[in-house]
Design a protein around this motif. Sequence first.
Motif, PDB file in Angstrom:
ATOM      1  N   ASN A  66       6.954   1.507  -5.060  1.00 35.22           N
ATOM      2  CA  ASN A  66       5.646   1.330  -4.531  1.00 35.22           C
ATOM      3  C   ASN A  66       4.981   2.346  -4.107  1.00 35.22           C
ATOM      4  OD1 ASN A  66       6.321  -1.593  -4.557  1.00 35.22           O
ATOM      5  ND2 ASN A  66       7.480  -1.720  -2.933  1.00 35.22           N
ATOM      6  N   ALA A 112       7.728  -4.077 -10.233  1.00 34.85           N
ATOM      7  CA  ALA A 112       6.894  -2.870  -9.651  1.00 34.85           C
ATOM      8  C   ALA A 112       6.037  -2.451 -10.887  1.00 34.85           C
ATOM      9  CB  ALA A 112       7.897  -1.821  -9.194  1.00 34.85           C
ATOM     10  N   THR A 266       2.458  -0.327   2.344  1.00 30.61           N
ATOM     11  CA  THR A 266       3.562  -0.081   1.248  1.00 30.61           C
ATOM     12  C   THR A 266       5.019  -0.294   1.792  1.00 30.61           C
ATOM     13  OG1 THR A 266       2.217   1.661   0.144  1.00 30.61           O
ATOM     14  CG2 THR A 266       4.668   1.753  -0.486  1.00 30.61           C
ATOM     15  N   SER A 270       7.681  -2.904   0.531  1.00 33.79           N
ATOM     16  CA  SER A 270       9.078  -2.604   0.155  1.00 33.79           C
ATOM     17  C   SER A 270      10.189  -3.291   0.772  1.00 33.79           C
ATOM     18  CB  SER A 270       9.086  -1.038   0.356  1.00 33.79           C
ATOM     19  OG  SER A 270       8.394  -0.370  -0.581  1.00 33.79           O
TER      20      SER A 270
END
Length: 425
Positions: A66, A112, A266, A270
Amino acid sequence: MAQLMVVSMLLCFVFTVPVAVSIGLSTIAGVGYDGGITWLVIIQQLYAALDKYPLMAVPFFILAGNLMESGGISERLVEFAKSAVGGAQGGLACSCVITCMIFAAIAGSSVATTFAVGAILIPAMVKVGYPAPFAASLQASAAELGVIIPPSIPMILFGVSTDTSVGELFIAGIGPGIFIALALMGYVWWHARRHGLGLHDGDGRLPLGLATRRAGWALLMPIIVLGGIYGGVFTPTEASAVAVVYALFVGIFIYRKLTWSVLQQTFHRSVVSMAIIMFIIANAGVFGFLLNRAGIPLALGEWLGHIFTSQFTFLLGVNVALFVIGMFIETSASIVVLAPLLVPVAVQFGVDPVHFGIIMVVNLALGMVTPPFGVNLFAACEVAQVPIERLVRPLLPFVGVVTLCLLVITYWPDLALAPRDLVYR
């Protein structure tokens, strides 16, 4: 008890209950049915399933992927791939595969990879004349490399679930990953020439030298991560932490795209992804404990031994079963539930556990691009803004290519094991 657990889990799947919750509810049903097991076992096994050092790599690799997307690393990798092969007809489509291969060597996650690379390359391919369904299908298929080329989160889960060396699995994944990438590039190059696509792939392409300099920090990342693992500098788990630190450094100080607000988003993304995977692993740990207590692995081995009489037929049967299972069950859940059951049987038929792990990961990766629950497929559709039904026809050749590669990997074990033997033996 085992029958009740399996039936209740399948019923939950039918009613679209989330995978982790389905596994958890089936374990509760099993404990409730067997009066000889205390409810405290559920808590103990939930903890035991997560109390494994290699699992620390999972959240770190998710975060690293990420951070690469948010910090501009994936963008520089795309520029480099386009400059390297984008000038030829079909080169832009081939650059999608190359970028996914490089990104996979760091992130370990196919979803991802789909978002990070697809957000840049799908619009670029559509702009120069590629049909959006073809571009989305290519991106979804190429993103499978995220779980085949090391480091790979599913390989870590397989290693933890079966006590197989994660390092050996990583080494064994390199050959099959490159083989599948070359096969995909060969198909898209042929398809582009046959249908007159990619005639303007070189438009806006940077010179190779400039693109290489701009992507230098990004290209250095897989060298540090994989070189450190194979050079014995750090373990795969430690490598995941190194990848996070490196991605943070490059994103904040070199490319300067990781602002505080971007970092917050982010980290949130995650944590959510990590929690989902860990919840599945924890519930699957209890599920596997109860199945082992009921003697299912031994019974399954005896049953498969009666059905299959040779290694060839066993591997063929397992591949068919895993392909169907992968269409309906998430990859991580399939591995942590099925791998401990199937590996002992595979060993009985003379299959190396590392080779079987590669077969299982490659096969279940196909489930990420096949309806009805293909996560890569839905991610690519979201990026390309096309309905999933438009992807079925262009997707079939990609599935066929990867399936043929799977058969080669299955019956040519040296493709995976030769590099492993070179390093470890």
